[in-house]
Design a protein around this motif. Structure first.
Motif, PDB file in Angstrom:
ATOM      1  N   GLY A 118      53.197  62.622  46.586  1.00 45.49           N
ATOM      2  CA  GLY A 118      52.768  63.636  47.547  1.00 45.49           C
ATOM      3  C   GLY A 118      51.659  64.537  47.012  1.00 45.49           C
ATOM      4  O   GLY A 118      50.973  65.206  47.789  1.00 45.49           O
ATOM      5  N   CYS A 119      51.443  64.543  45.708  1.00 45.31           N
ATOM      6  CA  CYS A 119      50.410  65.393  45.104  1.00 45.31           C
ATOM      7  C   CYS A 119      49.013  65.048  45.586  1.00 45.31           C
ATOM      8  O   CYS A 119      48.094  65.860  45.448  1.00 45.31           O
ATOM      9  CB  CYS A 119      50.470  65.322  43.577  1.00 45.31           C
ATOM     10  SG  CYS A 119      50.041  63.702  42.918  1.00 45.31           S
ATOM     11  N   GLY A 121      48.246  64.808  48.597  1.00 46.93           N
ATOM     12  CA  GLY A 121      48.050  65.551  49.836  1.00 46.93           C
ATOM     13  C   GLY A 121      48.492  64.814  51.092  1.00 46.93           C
ATOM     14  O   GLY A 121      48.423  65.357  52.191  1.00 46.93           O
ATOM     15  N   GLN A 225      46.323  63.069  34.553  1.00 47.80           N
ATOM     16  CA  GLN A 225      46.480  62.279  35.774  1.00 47.80           C
ATOM     17  C   GLN A 225      45.149  62.161  36.513  1.00 47.80           C
ATOM     18  O   GLN A 225      44.270  63.016  36.406  1.00 47.80           O
ATOM     19  CB  GLN A 225      47.537  62.886  36.699  1.00 47.80           C
ATOM     20  CG  GLN A 225      47.092  64.112  37.462  1.00 47.80           C
ATOM     21  CD  GLN A 225      48.091  64.533  38.542  1.00 47.80           C
ATOM     22  OE1 GLN A 225      49.253  64.165  38.506  1.00 47.80           O
ATOM     23  NE2 GLN A 225      47.627  65.322  39.497  1.00 47.80           N
ATOM     24  N   LEU A 256      45.024  68.152  57.896  1.00 50.00           N
ATOM     25  CA  LEU A 256      45.313  68.753  56.596  1.00 50.00           C
ATOM     26  C   LEU A 256      45.327  67.690  55.488  1.00 50.00           C
ATOM     27  O   LEU A 256      44.933  67.949  54.347  1.00 50.00           O
ATOM     28  CB  LEU A 256      46.667  69.484  56.655  1.00 50.00           C
ATOM     29  CG  LEU A 256      46.983  70.454  55.520  1.00 50.00           C
ATOM     30  CD1 LEU A 256      45.924  71.527  55.374  1.00 50.00           C
ATOM     31  CD2 LEU A 256      48.348  71.118  55.759  1.00 50.00           C
ATOM     32  N   ASP A 259      41.723  67.010  54.571  1.00 55.66           N
ATOM     33  CA  ASP A 259      41.195  68.073  53.715  1.00 55.66           C
ATOM     34  C   ASP A 259      41.641  67.901  52.270  1.00 55.66           C
ATOM     35  O   ASP A 259      40.865  68.097  51.329  1.00 55.66           O
ATOM     36  CB  ASP A 259      41.642  69.451  54.229  1.00 55.66           C
ATOM     37  CG  ASP A 259      40.965  69.814  55.541  1.00 55.66           C
ATOM     38  OD1 ASP A 259      39.939  69.190  55.881  1.00 55.66           O
ATOM     39  OD2 ASP A 259      41.477  70.712  56.236  1.00 55.66           O
ATOM     40  N   MET A 260      42.906  67.539  52.091  1.00 57.49           N
ATOM     41  CA  MET A 260      43.418  67.343  50.734  1.00 57.49           C
ATOM     42  C   MET A 260      42.760  66.119  50.077  1.00 57.49           C
ATOM     43  O   MET A 260      42.398  66.150  48.903  1.00 57.49           O
ATOM     44  CB  MET A 260      44.937  67.167  50.748  1.00 57.49           C
ATOM     45  CG  MET A 260      45.719  68.451  50.937  1.00 57.49           C
ATOM     46  SD  MET A 260      45.559  69.632  49.557  1.00 57.49           S
ATOM     47  CE  MET A 260      46.502  68.797  48.269  1.00 57.49           C
ATOM     48  N   LEU A 263      39.395  66.518  48.370  1.00 54.21           N
ATOM     49  CA  LEU A 263      39.324  67.161  47.053  1.00 54.21           C
ATOM     50  C   LEU A 263      39.022  66.158  45.944  1.00 54.21           C
ATOM     51  O   LEU A 263      38.426  66.497  44.930  1.00 54.21           O
ATOM     52  CB  LEU A 263      40.645  67.872  46.723  1.00 54.21           C
ATOM     53  CG  LEU A 263      41.057  69.066  47.579  1.00 54.21           C
ATOM     54  CD1 LEU A 263      42.356  69.647  47.062  1.00 54.21           C
ATOM     55  CD2 LEU A 263      39.962  70.128  47.597  1.00 54.21           C
TER      56      LEU A 263
END
Lengths: 275, 275
Positions: A118-119, A121, A225, A256, A259-260, A263
């Protein structure tokens, strides 16, 4: 008591405080070494715990479970497992043996790739069934994993490829094990690209294409990572460094999530990143 | 640096050693309190950490994120999150704000219900998309979650209902929040039973029935966790105690999964437990 203690994904300090207390007070501590790997080895763990850690290879956990369970009805024994203890069924087997022998057990949970992913996003709730990609050989090139990915994708779900190890070895069920091999994101992407090309030649309208937005992850939870959002084509030639790797094939994206993903997105992937 | 630190599922000691070190050395420590709950409160955490913990309700995290991020470019700030930090998208929002403000962030992962649910013995790899069951009211009784469960089930996949909180409140997007409500396994089962009955009356061949084997879980990871394998009918009238609860609708079962489910099975469910 038999304790199954998850180590999480990074280094020695990713054990929980509860897990560490149990390790310190138990009679014997085993480290399961064959279903996954931590970024640190047995020595670092022993140094951090201040005590001996016994490496439990596959034979020990599966064939000689009695040794691990010895006196566990009257003393505390720990099996350390990278990630969460219930990522692999082998530990179900040990639990069943313990219960049958009248030995109580307890689980100390930790992060595993199944939730830590889930990191990047993407919403964990929007992942479909996890898919294992097997290592192809010259004369064994199954495509069934592609059909699972297609099915998830057609429902708008994200896919995750989490099994980095060679499945055929794990399943072989005899005592000749190869050294663990870990599939890289680029290897996984290359196999998918080849299937997409083949299916296209066979006249199938491909659910995925070379431009499908994917996420390559390496060493999730460790200091170094890597998360890289890119097209499947780009990931086919990437180098994300040492294992463990995971590959996500994105499904329907929410704003959303987009957007993640931006990054960590490669420039070419940005043009394909639309919710 | 902004740290998002997962607390895991049980009590104060389920934080990782790495997470605890960060908590101890940071300038400010916030506890996110609205997407989930731990079995212990702020006081116990403060006692265990030996420092102040600031409760971050929804307004603080969403509307006044600047306060949390204040000076985080020059000092360390922690947001503690029950489970893993990326169980809920709200934290993506905070991460994006941090990145836009030039503040680096780091995640300390932990167990969440999405992976810890493996403790019941079902393979995590065989779970389909997670499904949220909303609280029905007298005049609002949507059935869409049932169709998702049906779809997973028809593919042989296990279902998990993980969203215990009232979704309509979370989604409402205004500042009038109800107190969190947590759906019990029996409430979830009752809503499913009612839909099954209704669909049968409408002539639909139901994918699920009152005898479908399910697993009710309560307080996973806590000392007093409960795992109960039973038919859907049985779970409709069970009481698994305080929150949080999760309900699994099993799909195609493997022999080892059946053996594990038997460990916690109600007598009536045993007759339905066949791989």
């Amino acid at each position: 008591m038999l304790y199954l203690v998850g180590l999480g994904l990074g280094d020695a300090k990713d054990i929980t405080v509860k897990g560490l207390e149990i390790v310190k007070r138990s009679s014997r501590v085993y480290l399961e070494t064959y279903t996954s790997m931590l970024t640190v080895g047995k020595d670092k763990l022993e140094e951090f715990y201040g005590r001996e850690v016994i490496v439990a290879d596959r034979d020990l956990v599966e064939m000689e479970a009695e040794e691990i369970l010895k006196e566990a009805d009257s003393t505390d024994v720990v099996l350390l497992v990278v990630g969460d203890p219930f990522g692999a069924t082998t530990h179900s087997d040990l639990v069943l043996r313990a219960v049958n022998a009248g030995i109580p057990y307890r689980v100390v949970h930790n992060a595993s790739i199944m939730n830590a992913v889930g990191c990047c996003g993407l919403q964990l709730y929007s992942f479909g069934e996890a898919v294992s990609i097997v290592f192809w050989t010259d004369d064994w090139r199954p495509q069934s994993f592609y059909d699972k990915i297609k099915k998830n994708h057609s429902m708008g779900l994200h896919n995750i490829k989490v099994k980095e190890q060679s499945i055929e070895n794990l399943m072989r069920g005899n005592k000749v094990y190869e050294a663990p091999r870990f599939m890289s994101v680029s290897q996984a992407a290359q196999q998918l690209l080849e299937i997409i090309q083949k299916r296209r030649e066979e006249g199938e309208e491909p659910e995925l294409s070379e431009d499908t937005v994917c996420v390559g992850l390496a060493r999730v939870g460790a200091e170094d990572q890597v998360i890289r959002t890119a097209t499947l084509r780009q990931l086919g030639s990437c180098d994300l460094g040492p294992p463990l790797h995971s590959l996500i094939v994105t499904g329907q994206l929410q704003p959303l999530e987009v957007d993640m993903l931006r990054l960590n997105a490669a420039p070419e992937a940005l043009t394909h990143l639309e919710a």
